[in-house]
Design a protein around this motif. Structure first.
Motif, PDB file in Angstrom:
ATOM      1  N   VAL A  46       0.934  -1.046  -0.091  1.00  0.00           N
ATOM      2  CA  VAL A  46      -0.186  -0.018   0.198  1.00  0.00           C
ATOM      3  C   VAL A  46       0.950   1.187   0.020  1.00  0.00           C
ATOM      4  O   VAL A  46       1.803   1.301   0.721  1.00  0.00           O
ATOM      5  N   ARG A  47       0.889   2.210  -0.667  1.00  0.00           N
ATOM      6  CA  ARG A  47       1.371   3.268  -0.792  1.00  0.00           C
ATOM      7  C   ARG A  47       0.371   4.656  -0.284  1.00  0.00           C
ATOM      8  O   ARG A  47      -0.604   4.506  -0.813  1.00  0.00           O
ATOM      9  N   VAL A  48       1.083   5.405   0.632  1.00  0.00           N
ATOM     10  CA  VAL A  48       0.312   6.564   1.164  1.00  0.00           C
ATOM     11  C   VAL A  48       1.069   7.686   0.735  1.00  0.00           C
ATOM     12  O   VAL A  48       2.516   7.934   1.073  1.00  0.00           O
ATOM     13  N   THR A  49       0.632   8.719   0.278  1.00  0.00           N
ATOM     14  CA  THR A  49       1.139   9.921  -0.240  1.00  0.00           C
ATOM     15  C   THR A  49       1.419  10.884   1.167  1.00  0.00           C
ATOM     16  O   THR A  49       0.651  10.748   2.366  1.00  0.00           O
ATOM     17  N   TYR A  50       2.181  11.907   1.021  1.00  0.00           N
ATOM     18  CA  TYR A  50       2.272  12.935   2.355  1.00  0.00           C
ATOM     19  C   TYR A  50       1.007  13.402   2.394  1.00  0.00           C
ATOM     20  O   TYR A  50       0.639  13.864   3.589  1.00  0.00           O
ATOM     21  N   ARG A  51       0.151  13.821   1.587  1.00  0.00           N
ATOM     22  CA  ARG A  51      -1.305  14.484   1.726  1.00  0.00           C
ATOM     23  C   ARG A  51      -1.860  13.418   2.582  1.00  0.00           C
ATOM     24  O   ARG A  51      -2.764  13.874   3.510  1.00  0.00           O
ATOM     25  N   GLU A  52      -1.906  12.121   2.004  1.00  0.00           N
ATOM     26  CA  GLU A  52      -2.900  10.993   2.752  1.00  0.00           C
ATOM     27  C   GLU A  52      -2.501  10.869   4.149  1.00  0.00           C
ATOM     28  O   GLU A  52      -3.234  10.871   4.959  1.00  0.00           O
ATOM     29  N   LEU A  53      -1.146  10.764   4.212  1.00  0.00           N
ATOM     30  CA  LEU A  53      -0.601  10.752   5.409  1.00  0.00           C
ATOM     31  C   LEU A  53      -0.991  11.718   6.588  1.00  0.00           C
ATOM     32  O   LEU A  53      -1.294  11.582   7.798  1.00  0.00           O
ATOM     33  N   LEU A  54      -0.966  13.145   6.085  1.00  0.00           N
ATOM     34  CA  LEU A  54      -1.241  14.296   6.729  1.00  0.00           C
ATOM     35  C   LEU A  54      -2.830  14.262   7.268  1.00  0.00           C
ATOM     36  O   LEU A  54      -3.114  14.498   8.434  1.00  0.00           O
ATOM     37  N   GLU A  55      -3.639  13.824   6.314  1.00  0.00           N
ATOM     38  CA  GLU A  55      -5.165  13.639   6.503  1.00  0.00           C
ATOM     39  C   GLU A  55      -5.373  12.744   7.572  1.00  0.00           C
ATOM     40  O   GLU A  55      -6.184  12.819   8.583  1.00  0.00           O
ATOM     41  N   LEU A  56      -4.718  11.664   7.648  1.00  0.00           N
ATOM     42  CA  LEU A  56      -4.616  10.239   8.382  1.00  0.00           C
ATOM     43  C   LEU A  56      -4.628  10.864   9.957  1.00  0.00           C
ATOM     44  O   LEU A  56      -5.106  10.566  10.714  1.00  0.00           O
ATOM     45  N   THR A  57      -3.210  11.325   9.758  1.00  0.00           N
ATOM     46  CA  THR A  57      -2.736  11.812  11.015  1.00  0.00           C
ATOM     47  C   THR A  57      -3.624  12.938  11.817  1.00  0.00           C
ATOM     48  O   THR A  57      -3.727  12.897  12.965  1.00  0.00           O
ATOM     49  N   SER A  58      -4.305  13.920  11.080  1.00  0.00           N
ATOM     50  CA  SER A  58      -5.058  15.005  11.276  1.00  0.00           C
ATOM     51  C   SER A  58      -6.399  14.346  12.110  1.00  0.00           C
ATOM     52  O   SER A  58      -6.794  14.746  13.233  1.00  0.00           O
ATOM     53  N   ARG A  59      -6.837  13.465  11.262  1.00  0.00           N
ATOM     54  CA  ARG A  59      -8.029  12.827  11.773  1.00  0.00           C
ATOM     55  C   ARG A  59      -7.828  11.977  13.004  1.00  0.00           C
ATOM     56  O   ARG A  59      -8.692  11.981  13.968  1.00  0.00           O
ATOM     57  N   LEU A  60      -7.065  11.448  13.042  1.00  0.00           N
ATOM     58  CA  LEU A  60      -6.318  10.632  14.532  1.00  0.00           C
ATOM     59  C   LEU A  60      -6.119  11.673  15.601  1.00  0.00           C
ATOM     60  O   LEU A  60      -6.684  11.424  16.675  1.00  0.00           O
ATOM     61  N   GLY A  61      -5.459  12.630  15.398  1.00  0.00           N
ATOM     62  CA  GLY A  61      -5.179  13.748  16.134  1.00  0.00           C
ATOM     63  C   GLY A  61      -6.195  14.342  16.704  1.00  0.00           C
ATOM     64  O   GLY A  61      -6.549  14.494  18.049  1.00  0.00           O
ATOM     65  N   ASN A  62      -7.354  14.533  16.058  1.00  0.00           N
ATOM     66  CA  ASN A  62      -8.679  15.223  16.285  1.00  0.00           C
ATOM     67  C   ASN A  62      -9.591  14.216  17.042  1.00  0.00           C
ATOM     68  O   ASN A  62     -10.008  14.371  18.415  1.00  0.00           O
ATOM     69  N   THR A  63      -9.265  12.800  16.814  1.00  0.00           N
ATOM     70  CA  THR A  63      -9.983  11.732  17.538  1.00  0.00           C
ATOM     71  C   THR A  63      -9.385  11.731  19.012  1.00  0.00           C
ATOM     72  O   THR A  63     -10.211  11.557  19.882  1.00  0.00           O
ATOM     73  N   LEU A  64      -8.074  11.715  19.067  1.00  0.00           N
ATOM     74  CA  LEU A  64      -7.484  11.795  20.440  1.00  0.00           C
ATOM     75  C   LEU A  64      -8.037  12.821  21.402  1.00  0.00           C
ATOM     76  O   LEU A  64      -8.215  12.343  22.461  1.00  0.00           O
ATOM     77  N   LYS A  65      -8.052  13.930  20.910  1.00  0.00           N
ATOM     78  CA  LYS A  65      -8.484  15.074  21.508  1.00  0.00           C
ATOM     79  C   LYS A  65     -10.033  15.030  22.010  1.00  0.00           C
ATOM     80  O   LYS A  65     -10.333  15.341  23.173  1.00  0.00           O
ATOM     81  N   ARG A  66     -10.853  14.548  21.087  1.00  0.00           N
ATOM     82  CA  ARG A  66     -12.044  14.151  21.344  1.00  0.00           C
ATOM     83  C   ARG A  66     -12.435  13.226  22.788  1.00  0.00           C
ATOM     84  O   ARG A  66     -13.314  13.322  23.324  1.00  0.00           O
ATOM     85  N   GLN A  67     -11.417  12.385  22.412  1.00  0.00           N
ATOM     86  CA  GLN A  67     -11.482  11.042  23.569  1.00  0.00           C
ATOM     87  C   GLN A  67     -10.969  11.583  24.811  1.00  0.00           C
ATOM     88  O   GLN A  67     -10.919  10.823  25.805  1.00  0.00           O
TER      89      GLN A  67
END
Length: 636
Positions: free
Chosen positions: A132-153
């Motif tokens: 599976v190949r993940v671009t920098y844009r995709e990794l940033l989006e994945l990281t941001s969604r996860l960061g927001n999830t952690l904060k919401r939790q």
């Protein structure tokens, strides 16, 4: 560790079979050309015309060297006002004071601005042929969604988050999400037992665990969620377990459990990065202690990131467009520095390897001559340099390595050779005297601080001081012994607690093992010192035979004693040789020498913590074999 460095090919590969001070790998060497093209900052370094000149600047003009690299290689929210404030004598280390930055921004956002569709991760899944190949844009989006999830939790700045996952894009995003919101990640190798995991969760005082339903490794299904369930039962501080679905297999979910992908999809793709001080904690990483109690080593933000990026760039001569492959697990410092932070800070494409190399089998922590030659001839096709690098979890990145160097400089098998920029090694004797001459052995210390070094042991600075800074005041004590050759090159001789004092002669167990492994029948060995009435200490050798080998223990013992006598001296000849089917190892492949030492000292009832042991039957077999060997010796 040994690395292969292909000059013509762009793929760099690194395999770390165990957590140890040695590694091996592949990369190119600097091929010459203008020094400012090699290191643009060199324009400001007076008198630096070549690699030796750069190295001299790095250890003699420390503020100028690291200040220039820090300003140019990292993106700052607010610039630092002082390069360093370090005193190894007093036990404090601070770099880039006053500076503020965000590590995730340095690893993702700035590259998204210039090359959003560049591949950041190539995930080589356990299933053969699946990637599976993940671009920098995709990794940033994945990281941001996860960061927001952690904060919401409920995860806040400074909270510790335990990550128990195999190498996968979401594991990398979990690390970067923590860095983005100011939480402190502690990655635990996803092969550790529930007891070992629980120990680390409790020590870090983690309220949050991130894991997967199941892991896949070498074609086997690993029940990681089940392991986490067992661990959190004895970790009352844990408030939430975020569970990702690596496979389609449903697993029992409790009130603590949060389906990670479902929650992430509810979140925005933008996550405001926290403004972090240079010396704020970035992560904890646990490493085994001599007592069996793991140490939570602390690495901070700016210094660690810069050192990981610089060592990645110059040890491997990384260039834009290269694909860098490090197949270490993210649960080790190698995965942190050379799978995640170093390559991504440099805007590179890095390989995540989920499976396990099955050949060759690990041959111990040091890369011995036989392994070096195999690696050079088979993996490197006799054209790629193999570099033996020395570093530790404590150092944050590679400290001694044949590369970088001047173009065409020699590489010698099994030697780490040359200190990296900013690393000033010193050899000290038992009385603390500095050994200035060449062709000498001593305790390997580092005489001045460097940006990537660990700052403390989590919640136990006293232990940090006692372990690393008090044994040789004014120096960082590595715990390793080293030999400096007549040419000034460094060769690691093994842990100093693995040094045997035979009749007044100090012998590194790694040196003995290297000779023992030269025997045609030996696949793997471990040498342990034990009390000897006459010699003070003797050598006890454990042997694993190569498959298909038919040789008696008595004959093997005689041949090995003769071999060691010939290669070193008669006094170094082992007292005992015990053949066993396997050696006791951690799940990462590291030989548990303290276990073997207790056995040969007839203290099998004092083995200590065995939660990280891969195969408990191996220990029982060795204990029984030891008893038989002693009975046979007494009967003669």
């Amino acid at each position: 560790m040994a690395w292969l460095l292909p000059r013509a090919c762009c793929l760099k590969v690194f395999y770390q079979p165990s957590r140890g001070p040695f590694s091996s790998g592949i990369a190119r060497a600097w091929s010459g050309g203008p020094l400012t093209a090699y290191m643009p900052e060199a324009v400001a370094f007076a008198g630096s015309r070549d690699h030796p000149g750069l190295y001299t600047v790095s250890v003699e003009q420390v503020d100028e060297f690291w200040g220039a690299l820090g300003r140019n290689r990292l993106m700052w929210i607010n610039p630092f006002h002082s390069v360093k404030d370090c005193n190894l004598q007093q036990g404090w280390v601070s770099w880039f004071l006053g500076g503020q930055l965000n590590v995730a921004v340095n690893c993702l956002d700035r590259h998204v601005h210039t090359a959003p569709n560049k591949v950041a991760l190539i995930w080589e899944k356990d299933e053969p042929g699946k990637e599976v190949r993940v671009t920098y844009r995709e990794l940033l989006e994945l990281t941001s969604r996860l960061g927001n999830t952690l904060k919401r939790q409920g995860v806040k700045r400074g909270d510790r988050v335990t990550i128990y996952m195999p190498p996968c894009p979401l594991a990398v995003a979990s690390m970067l999400a923590c860095a983005r919101i100011g939480a402190i990640h502690t990655v635990v190798f996803a092969g550790f037992s529930s007891e070992a995991l629980a120990d680390r969760i409790r020590d870090a005082q983690s309220e949050t665990v991130i894991t997967v339903n199941q892991g896949l490794r070498g074609g086997k299904v690993i029940e990681l969620k089940q392991t986490v369930d067992q661990a959190v039962r004895v970790c009352p501080l844990v408030k939430r377990v975020l569970v990702s679905m690596r496979t389609e297999q449903k697993v029992p979910m409790s009130e603590l459990d949060v389906p990670l992908e479902e929650e992430m999809m509810k979140e925005d793709v933008c996550c405001e990065p926290a403004v972090m001080e240079s010396e704020d904690l970035l992560f904890l990483l646990y490493t085994s202690g001599s007592t069996g109690k793991p140490k939570g080593l602390v690495h901070s933000q700016a210094g660690y990131l810069l050192y990981a990026a610089i060592t990645h760039k110059y040890v491997f001569d990384y260039h834009d467009g290269d694909v860098f492959g490090c197949v270490a697990d993210i649960g080790w410092i190698t995965g942190h520095s050379y799978v995640v932070y170093g390559p991504l800070c440099n805007g590179g494409t890095t390989v995540l390897f989920e499976s396990t190399p099955v050949y060759p089998n690990p041959v111990g922590e040091p890369i011995n001559t036989e392994a070096w030659e195999w690696y050079f001839n088979v993996v490197g096709d006799a054209r790629c340099p193999v570099v033996d690098t020395w570093w530790q979890t404590e150092t944050g990145g590679i400290c001694i390595s044949p590369r970088p160097s001047s173009p065409g400089d020699e590489i010698l098998p099994g030697m780490a050779m040359r200190p990296f920029f900013g690393i000033s090694p010193a050899l000290l004797d038992d009385k603390g005297n500095i050994l200035t001459q060449n062709n000498v052995s001593g305790a390997l210390c580092i005489s001045q601080a460097w940006p990537g070094m660990a700052r403390t042991i989590y919640n136990d600075h006293k232990r940090f001081l006692e372990t690393y800074l008090m044994p040789y005041p004014g120096f960082f004590f590595t715990g390793d012994g080293a030999y400096r050759s007549s040419q000034g090159y460094y060769q690691l001789t093994g842990r100093l607690d693995d040094v045997i004092n035979v009749s007044g002669h100090r012998l590194g167990t790694a040196e003995l093992e290297d000779i023992v492994n030269q025997h045609r029948a030996v696949a793997e060995s471990a040498v342990i010192g034990f009390p000897h009435e006459i010699k003070g200490e003797g050598a006890y050798v454990f042997i694993v035979l190569k498959k298909g080998t038919d040789v008696s223990q008595e004959r093997l013992s005689n041949e090995l004693k003769e071999l060691v006598s010939k290669k070193i001296a008669k006094y170094a000849s082992p007292e005992y040789v015990q053949v066993t089917k396997r050696l006791p190892k951690t799940r990462s492949g590291k030989i548990m020498r303290r276990v073997l030492k207790k056995i040969v000292e007839d203290k099998a009832d004092e083995l200590g913590d065995l939660t990280t042991l891969d195969d408990h039957e191996a220990v029982e077999e060795i204990i029984e074999g030891h008893k038989r060997l002693l009975q046979e010796e007494q009967g003669q």
